[in-house]
Design a protein around this motif. Sequence first.
Motif, mmCIF file in Angstrom:
data_model
loop_
_atom_site.group_PDB
_atom_site.id
_atom_site.type_symbol
_atom_site.label_atom_id
_atom_site.label_comp_id
_atom_site.label_asym_id
_atom_site.label_seq_id
_atom_site.Cartn_x
_atom_site.Cartn_y
_atom_site.Cartn_z
ATOM 1 N N ILE A 77 6.131 5.023 -6.041
ATOM 2 C CA ILE A 77 4.844 5.434 -5.481
ATOM 3 C C ILE A 77 4.196 6.537 -6.305
ATOM 4 N N ASP A 78 2.886 6.486 -6.386
ATOM 5 C CA ASP A 78 2.123 7.574 -7.006
ATOM 6 C C ASP A 78 1.940 8.673 -5.958
ATOM 7 N N TYR A 79 2.877 9.627 -5.945
ATOM 8 C CA TYR A 79 2.878 10.654 -4.909
ATOM 9 C C TYR A 79 1.753 11.678 -5.091
ATOM 10 N N GLU A 80 1.214 11.784 -6.288
ATOM 11 C CA GLU A 80 0.071 12.689 -6.460
ATOM 12 C C GLU A 80 -1.135 12.180 -5.686
ATOM 13 N N LYS A 81 -1.345 10.886 -5.708
ATOM 14 C CA LYS A 81 -2.442 10.288 -4.942
ATOM 15 C C LYS A 81 -2.080 10.138 -3.469
ATOM 16 N N LEU A 111 -7.643 0.632 6.337
ATOM 17 C CA LEU A 111 -7.294 1.719 5.419
ATOM 18 C C LEU A 111 -6.789 1.101 4.130
ATOM 19 N N VAL A 112 -7.414 1.452 3.007
ATOM 20 C CA VAL A 112 -7.004 0.948 1.702
ATOM 21 C C VAL A 112 -6.422 2.101 0.895
ATOM 22 N N LEU A 113 -5.150 2.000 0.567
ATOM 23 C CA LEU A 113 -4.492 3.017 -0.263
ATOM 24 C C LEU A 113 -4.464 2.491 -1.697
ATOM 25 N N LYS A 114 -5.468 2.914 -2.471
ATOM 26 C CA LYS A 114 -5.608 2.405 -3.832
ATOM 27 C C LYS A 114 -4.521 2.974 -4.739
ATOM 28 N N GLY A 115 -3.897 2.082 -5.496
ATOM 29 C CA GLY A 115 -2.889 2.515 -6.449
ATOM 30 C C GLY A 115 -1.681 3.167 -5.805
ATOM 31 N N LEU A 116 -1.290 2.716 -4.634
ATOM 32 C CA LEU A 116 -0.106 3.294 -3.990
ATOM 33 C C LEU A 116 1.127 3.112 -4.861
ATOM 34 N N LEU A 162 2.986 2.297 -8.426
ATOM 35 C CA LEU A 162 2.728 2.535 -9.845
ATOM 36 C C LEU A 162 2.561 1.213 -10.593
ATOM 37 N N PRO A 163 1.759 1.197 -11.656
ATOM 38 C CA PRO A 163 1.474 -0.051 -12.379
ATOM 39 C C PRO A 163 2.723 -0.793 -12.852
ATOM 40 N N ASN A 164 3.732 -0.062 -13.350
ATOM 41 C CA ASN A 164 4.939 -0.745 -13.814
ATOM 42 C C ASN A 164 5.698 -1.400 -12.665
ATOM 43 N N ILE A 165 5.592 -0.834 -11.470
ATOM 44 C CA ILE A 165 6.256 -1.409 -10.304
ATOM 45 C C ILE A 165 5.545 -2.689 -9.868
ATOM 46 N N ILE A 166 4.220 -2.669 -9.903
ATOM 47 C CA ILE A 166 3.464 -3.874 -9.571
ATOM 48 C C ILE A 166 3.772 -4.985 -10.567
ATOM 49 N N ARG A 167 3.905 -4.634 -11.841
ATOM 50 C CA ARG A 167 4.265 -5.647 -12.845
ATOM 51 C C ARG A 167 5.628 -6.242 -12.538
ATOM 52 N N ARG A 168 6.565 -5.401 -12.137
ATOM 53 C CA ARG A 168 7.908 -5.897 -11.804
ATOM 54 C C ARG A 168 7.861 -6.822 -10.586
ATOM 55 N N ILE A 169 7.117 -6.432 -9.555
ATOM 56 C CA ILE A 169 7.000 -7.276 -8.356
ATOM 57 C C ILE A 169 6.344 -8.600 -8.715
ATOM 58 N N SER A 192 -12.887 -4.220 -0.921
ATOM 59 C CA SER A 192 -12.582 -4.097 -2.339
ATOM 60 C C SER A 192 -11.150 -3.609 -2.529
ATOM 61 N N MET A 193 -10.348 -4.378 -3.257
ATOM 62 C CA MET A 193 -8.980 -3.929 -3.523
ATOM 63 C C MET A 193 -8.489 -4.501 -4.843
ATOM 64 N N GLU A 194 -7.616 -3.716 -5.475
ATOM 65 C CA GLU A 194 -7.029 -4.061 -6.761
ATOM 66 C C GLU A 194 -5.520 -4.164 -6.606
ATOM 67 N N PRO A 195 -4.826 -4.784 -7.567
ATOM 68 C CA PRO A 195 -3.363 -4.834 -7.503
ATOM 69 C C PRO A 195 -2.765 -3.433 -7.353
ATOM 70 N N GLY A 196 -1.784 -3.316 -6.461
ATOM 71 C CA GLY A 196 -1.183 -2.016 -6.166
ATOM 72 C C GLY A 196 -1.741 -1.373 -4.926
ATOM 73 N N CYS A 197 -2.821 -1.963 -4.356
ATOM 74 C CA CYS A 197 -3.428 -1.434 -3.128
ATOM 75 C C CYS A 197 -2.642 -1.892 -1.910
ATOM 76 N N LEU A 198 -2.323 -0.944 -1.056
ATOM 77 C CA LEU A 198 -1.759 -1.263 0.251
ATOM 78 C C LEU A 198 -2.894 -1.201 1.268
ATOM 79 N N VAL A 199 -2.978 -2.209 2.125
ATOM 80 C CA VAL A 199 -4.036 -2.284 3.121
ATOM 81 C C VAL A 199 -3.428 -2.320 4.520
ATOM 82 N N LEU A 200 -3.869 -1.403 5.377
ATOM 83 C CA LEU A 200 -3.560 -1.437 6.796
ATOM 84 C C LEU A 200 -4.807 -1.925 7.505
#
Length: 264
Positions: free
Chosen positions: A12-16, A38-43, A45-52, A209-217
Motif C-alpha cells: 500500500i502507498d501509506y503516504e497517500k 469512495l475511490v481510493l486512487k493508487g491504494l 503500489l504499481p508493482n503490486i498491481i502488475r503482480r496481481i 473515474s478510476m484507474e488500476p490500483g483504485c479501491l472502490v467502496l
Amino acid sequence: MDKTESHLLSLIDYEKHPLGNETYRLKCKEILDKEGVLVLKGLLLPNIIRRILEEAESQEHLAYYCVNNHNVYLEPSDNSYPSDHARNRNIVSSKGCITDNQVSTDSPLRILYNSDEFKGFLCSVLGEKSLYKYDDDLSSINIHYANEGQELGWHFDNSSFAITLLIQKPEDGGSFEYIRDFRDFENNEMNFEGVTDLLNGKCRPKVLSMEPGCLVLFRGRDAVHRVTPTIGNRVRVLSVLAYNSKPGVQLSETARKTFFGKLY
C-alpha cells in the motif's frame, strides 16, 4: 506486528492512504456517507498491481464464463407484472470469474483481504462492527474478466456495500455508471417509473473515474449501476473483495452455481 501486517506495508502507498490513521478514516467515512461511493486512487503500489495482473492473466484460462439474464432488482420474475414491466425486464450480464479457492495463498489480494488493519479501516468507514469472510470456498475473493463486448447490466445490489479493486482497464468502454438514491429498499419503494426511463435511455448516469490500483467502496443497494461493454482486445480485470457483517454466511448454492459454475 504479525506477518500479514508487515506484508501489507509493502503493498500500500501509506503516504497517500494511512489506513490506520483515525483522521484519515473519518475523512473517508464522510466522503462515503455523503457521496455513496469512495475511490481510493493508487491504494496499491504499481508493482503490486502488475503482480496481481500477472497472476490474473496466468489463471484466466480457469475462469468460468457465463451469460446471466436477470432483472434490475436481481429477483425472480414477478408474474403479477407484465414481462415488459420494469420489475421483470430482461437485462444481460456476462463475464468470466476466478473463485476464492483459485487465488494463491501468497497473493497480494489475499494479504490485503486478510489484513486486520485493512478490515479495521473498512469497518470504520462502513460503520460495521466486524467483517468476516464467506463461509464457503468460492465467494470471498473473486477476479472478474470482461472481454470485448462483455458487460455488467443495470442492477441494484442485494448487499449494503461492495468493495472492488480495478486491476486493468480495457482500451475503451468498461465504464462504471451509476445513479444514487434511485430506490428506497428499506421502505419498499422500487421506483418502477424511474427504472423504466433508465432502461429506455432517458436518464443520464454519473460515470465513476478510476484507474488500476483504485479501491472502490460503493453502496449499491439503492444506487442503480452498471459496467458498460468492454471495447477492444484488452481485458477489463477487476477483483471483488466480499465480506459479511456476520460469521458463517455462505452464498446460496443457486448463486454459486450461477456465478461460478460449481459449488466447491
